[in-house]
Design a protein around this motif. Structure first.
Motif, PDB file in Angstrom:
ATOM      1  N   THR A 394     -21.362  34.826 -35.261  1.00  0.00           N
ATOM      2  CA  THR A 394     -20.907  35.429 -36.521  1.00  0.00           C
ATOM      3  C   THR A 394     -20.928  36.938 -36.367  1.00  0.00           C
ATOM      4  N   GLU A 395     -20.067  37.565 -37.139  1.00  0.00           N
ATOM      5  CA  GLU A 395     -20.051  39.019 -37.144  1.00  0.00           C
ATOM      6  C   GLU A 395     -21.274  39.573 -37.881  1.00  0.00           C
ATOM      7  N   SER A 396     -21.932  38.698 -38.641  1.00  0.00           N
ATOM      8  CA  SER A 396     -23.083  39.181 -39.399  1.00  0.00           C
ATOM      9  C   SER A 396     -24.324  39.097 -38.537  1.00  0.00           C
ATOM     10  N   SER A 397     -24.662  40.201 -37.893  1.00  0.00           N
ATOM     11  CA  SER A 397     -25.783  40.184 -36.964  1.00  0.00           C
ATOM     12  C   SER A 397     -27.118  40.054 -37.689  1.00  0.00           C
ATOM     13  N   ASN A 398     -27.082  40.108 -38.992  1.00  0.00           N
ATOM     14  CA  ASN A 398     -28.331  39.959 -39.743  1.00  0.00           C
ATOM     15  C   ASN A 398     -28.747  38.505 -39.919  1.00  0.00           C
ATOM     16  N   PHE A 399     -27.935  37.579 -39.454  1.00  0.00           N
ATOM     17  CA  PHE A 399     -28.235  36.159 -39.656  1.00  0.00           C
ATOM     18  C   PHE A 399     -28.173  35.426 -38.326  1.00  0.00           C
ATOM     19  N   TYR A 436     -24.546  30.715 -51.664  1.00  0.00           N
ATOM     20  CA  TYR A 436     -23.703  31.387 -50.684  1.00  0.00           C
ATOM     21  C   TYR A 436     -23.001  30.332 -49.841  1.00  0.00           C
ATOM     22  N   ARG A 437     -23.079  30.437 -48.512  1.00  0.00           N
ATOM     23  CA  ARG A 437     -22.376  29.475 -47.657  1.00  0.00           C
ATOM     24  C   ARG A 437     -23.064  28.114 -47.665  1.00  0.00           C
ATOM     25  N   LYS A 438     -22.259  27.107 -47.389  1.00  0.00           N
ATOM     26  CA  LYS A 438     -22.740  25.731 -47.288  1.00  0.00           C
ATOM     27  C   LYS A 438     -23.021  25.463 -45.817  1.00  0.00           C
ATOM     28  N   GLU A 553     -22.377  42.180 -54.708  1.00  0.00           N
ATOM     29  CA  GLU A 553     -21.266  41.748 -53.868  1.00  0.00           C
ATOM     30  C   GLU A 553     -21.794  40.883 -52.730  1.00  0.00           C
ATOM     31  N   THR A 554     -21.130  39.780 -52.489  1.00  0.00           N
ATOM     32  CA  THR A 554     -21.477  38.981 -51.326  1.00  0.00           C
ATOM     33  C   THR A 554     -20.592  39.425 -50.176  1.00  0.00           C
ATOM     34  N   VAL A 555     -21.086  39.214 -48.962  1.00  0.00           N
ATOM     35  CA  VAL A 555     -20.321  39.591 -47.774  1.00  0.00           C
ATOM     36  C   VAL A 555     -19.586  38.361 -47.264  1.00  0.00           C
ATOM     37  N   LEU A 556     -18.297  38.499 -47.078  1.00  0.00           N
ATOM     38  CA  LEU A 556     -17.482  37.381 -46.584  1.00  0.00           C
ATOM     39  C   LEU A 556     -17.198  37.571 -45.106  1.00  0.00           C
ATOM     40  N   ILE A 557     -17.627  36.636 -44.291  1.00  0.00           N
ATOM     41  CA  ILE A 557     -17.325  36.684 -42.865  1.00  0.00           C
ATOM     42  C   ILE A 557     -16.708  35.351 -42.495  1.00  0.00           C
ATOM     43  N   ASN A 558     -15.476  35.381 -42.000  1.00  0.00           N
ATOM     44  CA  ASN A 558     -14.789  34.124 -41.669  1.00  0.00           C
ATOM     45  C   ASN A 558     -14.899  33.127 -42.809  1.00  0.00           C
ATOM     46  N   LYS A 559     -14.700  33.587 -43.980  1.00  0.00           N
ATOM     47  CA  LYS A 559     -14.757  32.748 -45.185  1.00  0.00           C
ATOM     48  C   LYS A 559     -16.151  32.242 -45.526  1.00  0.00           C
ATOM     49  N   TYR A 562     -22.269  35.472 -47.240  1.00  0.00           N
ATOM     50  CA  TYR A 562     -23.639  35.885 -46.931  1.00  0.00           C
ATOM     51  C   TYR A 562     -24.130  36.805 -48.040  1.00  0.00           C
ATOM     52  N   PRO A 563     -25.408  36.787 -48.346  1.00  0.00           N
ATOM     53  CA  PRO A 563     -25.947  37.783 -49.281  1.00  0.00           C
ATOM     54  C   PRO A 563     -26.048  39.135 -48.587  1.00  0.00           C
ATOM     55  N   SER A 564     -26.049  40.199 -49.358  1.00  0.00           N
ATOM     56  CA  SER A 564     -26.273  41.522 -48.752  1.00  0.00           C
ATOM     57  C   SER A 564     -27.345  42.280 -49.543  1.00  0.00           C
ATOM     58  N   TYR A 565     -28.018  43.171 -48.856  1.00  0.00           N
ATOM     59  CA  TYR A 565     -29.208  43.803 -49.417  1.00  0.00           C
ATOM     60  C   TYR A 565     -29.159  45.312 -49.260  1.00  0.00           C
ATOM     61  N   ASP A 566     -29.777  45.987 -50.206  1.00  0.00           N
ATOM     62  CA  ASP A 566     -29.993  47.437 -50.060  1.00  0.00           C
ATOM     63  C   ASP A 566     -31.437  47.634 -49.589  1.00  0.00           C
TER      64      ASP A 566
END
Lengths: 716, 716
Positions: A394-399, A436-438, A553-559, A562-566
């Motif tokens: 995934t492009e989301s390196s946080n997961f 979020y994602r299933k 705002e949720t982050v959409l990666i390949n549909k 993901y949650p996003s955080y400050d």
């Protein structure tokens, strides 16, 4: 008229309840004691013949008995008025009835009375309802209707059938049923058990009332405001007595508790109410050990004394497949009184003193069950696949973590009569059931499914495996299994994780599958215990003290969502008064997100029953948390009173609060806390019985220095 | 730094309280058991010599003991750090202290230590404080300060001295004192006594929580409003659970109670709070007899079990000069265990069952004492002079009764050492102490005063006598007496009457005069009982069900102020749900002001402790009261839920509520309910500890569809 009023207000005192008649039945019959009962007409009186009426009667304990009016038995002849009075009594009318007790009229006995086949059928019909209830009838000599009831029997029958959709405006009729009488009375008994335990000679807690008219705080968005007669001065209704109970510690009270209403103005879910009840407690000169010891004993006391046939199990956290039933010494004693089989009671008592709920860390709970309140009655847990050199794509390196949950077919319980093949509930696949994602869910129906599974996972674009052969062996999938997989963060604030939510849905929809084996006191596996009577308790500990703010705002990666955080805006995971784990103290200045709090939740069967913490009592540390970590600008104005109290000799203290509504609902085996609240609010915060909230005239607002605004004055 | 934090959070558990050390003192000394205590520094530590410190220490029970640090006794030599730590401990700092128990160091024993006269004096000084407390000292081996205290000893001393003017922001310091620890803990115990009594096997009440977020009602002017997130929709905080408890009766609960917070937004007098606590109860299928029986037994239970050395007396209403002490069988038992003097216990038990508080009618109370809550510990009552063919001369024909109250000199109690001649307090003459007119008050100092008294009364222009000779004989005034006289209405809504207010002021300012004789169980007059421990209970009954609305304007006649009423606008004397006395039912339509209510107040020592009534449960009668008598226009909207509940089989019911704060204050012998509330509000409704109410930003109001208004938008 005066006569009709008198008939409603002048009536004899009751001499018995149905229960007390049953208990003393023989004596009452022998001595021809006259009995007066108070209660309601439970079913429309049935005229069996021109001289005989049967009435089903319910008293204020919910017990049911049969009244009989038999003119043939009566000495005087002029009883037509009594006959027509009894005959015309309506369902749910409160009555006072007097007479003599006789053994139950059986259809045979009543057949000596002039009867037809039709009459006989009526008798039988009526009889079958009460055969299991009481073995006596009351022969009516006096009968008084104390109020009218306008509800039609057919209406009421419909109401009674639809237990979940009971018209909430008729709550008082619903509460008259045996089920709700039991719930509400049991709740009262549980409160009494709690109070007597906490105030006993050993525990010596003092119940102290704290103010309801409190001050608005930064968590204020969820607080109800109460305007005052001073301009721009508002009270707020407390979300909990947290600050006042800490002030009570500064006030030198050693052990405080309170069963108290709290208020939260938020969207109401199935198990939330704008006003709810807590068992709230706090101890001076104490730490988490002191609190946990008290609470464990309190929970045990409730289980032992509430007579609900519930069993509390203690998981062995080293091996969750084994659960040890917690056996209470009192229970043993009762059992042994007659059997006298167990001689080593002293040994049992020693074990009890060492009894403790195990502690599960937040990190372990999230990685094993994907949630901080796992239902441990089920054996499902997660397997982290990163050991197989998994490379996430995934492009989301946080997961970067990929884990799976396997539903084994051999742990299915297929008790259904048709022996239909098992199919997983559709609910588990519904996107909207996940925040979020299933997870990716694959059912293994063929050998080809087994062989191609890892490829299917890779095709999702989320995961890539570098040792498929060993992984396949490791997973050891069989036809009939189901596997779900998903990503999560290394330290996850997503709670539940997608897989955690999957596990929740599986349990909810298949409550008889994947049950954990339970070991009873004799080290034997319990035979299919009723899970509604099984309670598994743990402490959840080592929560992060602070969490990053979750962004809308949720982050959409390949549909995939993901949650996003400050990570620059930190919040207290529980509340700003929670103490840091002493081991992590020095991380406060450098890496506050790595700091764990001295907080502990008590989790039973997937429900967060309560939570507590050691509190900060050092004014400098508390000030640092307010200002430097949480960046509260007006902390002095909001919390200056606490800092001042800490500066004037406030001792160390720790406490906890238990959600009392939820605890009662859980113990009573109902899913909705509404069932254990006499007059609950609906999902939109209204009380349909009294019609609150309601509009008030403008001149009622003026003394409070407020006025209504109109639609176009509102920004959102 | 981490070390200083650790010293505040890591400390040993306490092994004992001061009390438990005292109890086991000999054994602890013999076995050299190490003891750890938690508590506060009660006085600044005193350095007696260069090797000896004495510390006064208070634990969480408020008990006080002495700690001793004696370097000469210690094995190691390097104790300088401990010495300076103990020496620098500040008053009110919480500490954990460990060591060994030794018998009290007397000045003689300590004189073996190198001492000077000055040191010796210090020892003596310190000693005298604790001679009456404990006979042991704790020899310090470990000492840990768990938090700082910044308050100066001199500040604290001043705070402690000024018990009434204690800075309310420092409430937590005040609560740490023995007096307040006792008050608040005792309140908790009284609540427990109440709960255990009402829920015992005999009484079987169920505690049921009712909603706090309620609906605004016509008495609304005194209700706090709670805005919601829906436009012009408000909850109101309940002034009592009255309507919900009646709905609970319709819900089939047989016996309900609750110890519950109630809210009233009104001007706060000395004994009022915007939030207060009630013992609230209601019984189905019940009338006033059922309620009164329970309450009498409850009050008795509280007196017997609260260990406050209070005595409950029951007046003989036929002859108020005799009071019979109510003697509890348990108390008798305890007394007789050792003495074994009283054989006829069964007889006593029978008397107890027949025990009842006497009933005083509203009319009798007003004519005898001028108030509906007379303090019957005092013998003063009023004499109606109309039998002496009195002709009133006021223009106000609505106030035709003239009555007097005589303060006899021979009932003075002149215990003051100087034997000053008795003078009546000036307070009794102050106009502003009376709401309307003040009585005419004449002191009889000479024979001429006796002779001219009736003339003086006539000179007021209010009264004229037609048989002065007999009246003089009848009054039998002596030199030293004082007489007060005033007018009142035949049936008075003025409550207290001018003379009733005079009686209140006399009692308040001369609490040791005109005391009623009290008869104890052996029919002997009690010897000067302490009136603070004497409690005289009665029921007040036969109140008017409706009262005319009191008009704001007062009527001035010859400079004397009278109240005025609108007899066409009726209000419920208590609340609109009170049932009419059945005897008066037919007067409802013709003369509603003559109707008495089935209401009953419980009055103890001039305090209205509680009040209750049988309720209307007939929907037609209730509707008639709402619409035809009280002329409530939107009664369906406001009270439709009650009418509906009555129409659906609501049984007859009755109930009562007791003011719990007031009851506790009374039992504990304090005049202010603030003393028995942990965090009371001040006279202007603020909580100075937390600073509530407070301002909130405008954006907090918007979601509630309200906004602040400014000065010139307000009409009044």
């Amino acid at each position: 008229s005066k006569a009709s009023i008198l008939s409603k207000f002048e009536f004899p005192s009751s001499t018995h309840s149905i229960q007390s008649v049953t208990f003393n039945c023989e004596r009452i019959i022998d001595e021809r004691e006259k009995v007066t009962l108070h209660g309601w007409i439970d079913k429309k009186p049935k005229k069996i013949s021109k001289n005989l009426i049967f009435v089903m009667f319910r008293d204020f304990n919910g017990d049911i008995s049969q009244l009989v009016l038999n003119l043939d038995d009566m000495n005087t002849t002029d009883n037509n008025e009594l006959f027509s009075l009894v005959k015309s009594a309506q369902i749910e009318e409160p009555v006072s009835v007097s007479g003599y007790i006789q053994n139950r009229l059986s259809p045979q006995k009543t057949s000596s009375i002039k009867d037809t086949d039709k009459d006989n059928a009526k008798v039988k019909d009526n009889q079958s309802h009460i055969d299991n209830i009481k073995k006596w009838d009351l022969k009516i000599t006096d009968f008084q209707v104390l109020n009218k009831s306008t509800i039609l029997p057919s209406q009421l029958l419909n109401l009674k059938k639809s237990s979940n959709n009971y018209p909430p405006g008729y709550r008082y009729l619903q509460l008259r049923s045996e089920r709700y009488q039991y719930f509400i009375k049991k709740r009262g008994q549980i409160a009494k058990i709690v109070r007597n335990f906490l105030t006993n000679d050993e525990n010596q807690f003092t119940e102290i009332e704290t103010p309801f008219l409190f001050k608005s705080t930064p968590e204020g968005a969820k607080e109800f405001l109460v305007p005052t007669r001073n301009k721009n001065r508002f009270y707020a209704l407390p979300q909990s007595p947290q600050q006042y109970k800490q002030l009570l510690m500064a006030s030198g009270f050693h052990r405080y508790f309170q069963i108290v209403k709290c208020f939260r103005d938020e969207d109401l879910r199935a198990d939330r109410q704008p006003e709810f009840t807590q068992i709230d407690l706090e101890m001076g000169f104490a730490n988490h050990n002191d609190i946990q010891l008290i609470i464990q004993n309190l929970i045990n006391e409730i289980f032992q004394k509430s007579n609900l046939d519930n069993k509390l199990y203690i998981p062995n956290l080293d091996n969750y497949s084994e659960m040890n039933e917690f056996v209470n010494k009192n229970e043993n004693k009762n059992k042994n009184e007659n059997e006298n089989e167990n001689e080593n009671e002293n040994e049992n008592e020693k074990k009890l003193d060492a009894f403790a709920f195990p502690k599960l860390s937040y990190e372990k709970a999230l990685s094993s069950y994907g949630i901080d309140k796992p239902d441990l009655r089920y054996s499902l847990n997660f397997i982290n696949l990163n050991q197989f050199s998994f490379v996430q794509q995934t492009e989301s390196s946080n997961f970067p973590i990929f884990e799976v949950c396997i539903l084994k077919k051999d742990q299915l319980e297929t008790n259904n009569e048709n022996e239909d093949p098992f199919t997983l509930s559709k609910q588990i696949y519904v996107d909207s059931n996940y925040k979020y994602r299933k997870p990716f869910i694959f059912e293994i129906n063929t050998q080809s499914d087994v062989d191609n599974l890892l490829l299917k996972f890779e095709k999702t674009g989320q995961v890539k495996f570098n040792d498929k052969e060993n992984l396949s062996k490791f997973l050891n999938l069989e036809i009939g299994d189901t596997i779900a997989g998903s990503t999560r963060a290394e330290f996850t604030y997503e709670n539940p994780t997608p897989l955690g939510r999957f596990r929740q849905l599986v349990i909810e929809n298949h409550p008889n599958c994947w049950k954990r084996k339970l070991i009873n006191n004799n080290h034997k596996v319990s035979e299919q215990p009723d899970l509604n009577k099984v309670f598994i308790a743990t402490w959840l500990v080592d929560f992060p003290l602070f969490s990053p703010t979750e962004l809308d705002e949720t982050v959409l990666i390949n549909k995939h969502k993901y949650p996003s955080y400050d990570f620059n805006s930190l919040q207290s995971t529980h509340h700003p008064f929670t103490m840091v784990n002493l081991d992590d103290y020095e991380l406060m200045k450098t890496e506050p997100l790595k700091v764990k709090g001295d907080h502990y939740d008590i989790v039973i069967n997937g429900v967060e029953v309560g939570g507590g913490s050691r509190r900060v009592h050092d004014p400098i540390l508390q000030d640092y948390i307010f200002k430097k970590i949480l960046k509260i600008k007006n902390s002095q104005e909001l919390f200056g009173h606490l800092i001042s109290a800490f500066e004037n000799g406030c001792p160390p203290h720790a406490g906890l609060a238990i959600g009392f509504d939820r605890l009662c609902a859980m113990l009573l085996g109902t899913k909705s806390i509404r069932d254990v609240i006499a007059f609950p609010k609906t999902m939109n915060g209204t009380d349909p019985v009294v019609g609150s909230p309601s509009s008030v005239p403008d001149d009622r607002l003026e003394p409070y220095w407020i006025k209504n605004i109109v639609e176009n004055e509102k920004k959102n």
